[in-house]
Scaffold this active site. Structure first.
Site, PDB file in Angstrom:
ATOM      1  N   ALA A   1      68.662  57.016  98.198  1.00  0.00           N
ATOM      2  CA  ALA A   1      70.037  56.542  98.364  1.00  0.00           C
ATOM      3  C   ALA A   1      70.162  55.530  99.503  1.00  0.00           C
ATOM      4  O   ALA A   1      70.824  54.499  99.365  1.00  0.00           O
ATOM      5  CB  ALA A   1      70.968  57.734  98.612  1.00  0.00           C
TER       6      ALA A   1
ATOM      7  N   LYS B   1      58.795  66.794  89.785  1.00  0.00           N
ATOM      8  CA  LYS B   1      58.230  66.110  90.963  1.00  0.00           C
ATOM      9  C   LYS B   1      58.816  66.674  92.255  1.00  0.00           C
ATOM     10  O   LYS B   1      58.160  66.636  93.305  1.00  0.00           O
ATOM     11  CB  LYS B   1      58.450  64.601  90.845  1.00  0.00           C
ATOM     12  CG  LYS B   1      59.908  64.165  90.701  1.00  0.00           C
ATOM     13  CD  LYS B   1      60.606  63.899  92.002  1.00  0.00           C
ATOM     14  CE  LYS B   1      62.070  63.564  91.789  1.00  0.00           C
ATOM     15  NZ  LYS B   1      62.773  63.247  93.050  1.00  0.00           N
TER      16      LYS B   1
END
Length: 329
Positions: A138, A189
């Site tokens: 982000a 992941k």
């Protein structure tokens, strides 16, 4: 295009900022009324993504109906735990027909469903459902640093239309119809990143890190393939790309969980210190249950689950993995 973003955490805010800076009108909505007021007054998300001012094209809405008005696309960027209720709200507000992308990663607890499967269950008549996934932090997107991600849906025609609409000079988009592979890669992941952080925190070195990332990819590929994904998807952005970033990047929350556990801290303390959702923690058990369902061997996931359950110490996790019987790769 008018885009509605549901969820004002760091990733939801970064996506809202990005698309509002590249020719779209964006409405950002969250359930937290206090946070809405703060963002409206400061024109910044001081809690989720401080330091980035909102452009005029980004509207913070207290009213979901207003946020959904004239929208051409809905991005749900809550935690996975909040995905189902957010989709239910779309139905409640008469917006269940709108194209919708899940931009969160993980398996739903108790059901074991992937994000797009949750959306399909709640919105069975909606033919424009998909996921957004890939290696992307982000903070970097908010700084307008370049990245590449994947839009995946079973509806190929829709994805072919959507990719050029959303593609920008900062965020390069690739389309895929392997929505299972993209969703599994983005989910598992996070588990592998905890393991890598654990190893790094114990100072086992770069050789061990490389081994964990590589064998982690093997676990992800086995599970995704058993669930119906294309193995080649794991060689792309939503697979190895996201895995490398999350396992090695300093901004990775899941990696930071592993680092904290390696210091001997309690899981609760680590999560409080991070201050944001770590989907890897909530995903571990569902990933393991899914692996059992498909009879897939996932030793990294299994030993991490034992660590979370306090059945092993961090050192024992690594020792157990290294003591496994010899085999061909």
């Amino acid at each position: 295009m008018k885009i509605t973003v549901i969820g004002a955490g760091s990733w939801g805010t970064a996506l809202a900022l990005h698309f509002s800076q590249h020719g779209n009108r964006v409405s950002l909505w969250t359930r937290n009324a206090d946070q809405v007021r703060q963002m409206q007054e400061a024109r910044e998300n001081k809690r989720g993504l401080p330091g980035f001012s909102f452009p005029e094209t980004l509207e913070v809405c207290a009213d979901l109906a207003e946020a959904l008005k004239d929208s051409g696309l809905v991005l749900i960027v809550t935690s996975v735990a909040g995905l189902r209720s957010s989709a239910e709200l779309l139905k409640q507000y008469g917006a269940g027909h709108l194209p919708v992308l899940a931009a969160c990663k993980g398996f739903e607890q108790d059901t074991g469903l992937l994000t797009f499967q949750v959306l399909k269950e709640v919105l069975p008549d909606n033919k424009k459902i998909g996921v957004l996934s890939g290696p992307s932090f982000a903070q970097e997107l908010a700084k307008q640093l370049p990245c590449a991600v994947v839009l995946a849906s079973e509806n190929q025609e829709w994805i072919e239309e959507l990719v050029p609409q959303l593609n920008t000079t900062v965020m390069r988009l690739y389309g895929s119809t392997d929505v299972i592979g993209v969703a599994v890669g983005g989910s598992v992941k996070n588990v592998m990143a905890i393991a890598t952080g654990l190893s790094d925190g114990l100072e086992y070195g770069l050789n061990a890190r490389a081994a964990l990332v590589t064998r982690g990819l093997a676990e992800i590929t086995r599970l995704a393939s058993a669930m119906g994904a294309q193995p080649k998807t794991m060689m792309g952005l939503a697979g190895i790309g996201d895995l490398i970033l999350t396992c090695t990047g300093a901004l990775s929350r899941n990696r930071r969980v592993g680092l904290g556990l390696a210091e001997g801290k309690e899981l609760h303390q680590v999560l409080v210190e991070i201050g944001h959702v770590s989907e890897g923690v909530s995903t571990i058990e569902e990933v393991f249950n899914t692996a059992c369902k498909y009879q897939i061997d996932m030793p990294i996931t299994q030993t991490l689950l034992q660590l979370i359950r306090k059945e092993m110490t961090p050192q024992q996790v690594v020792e157990r993995l290294m003591e496994r019987s010899a085999r061909f790769e």
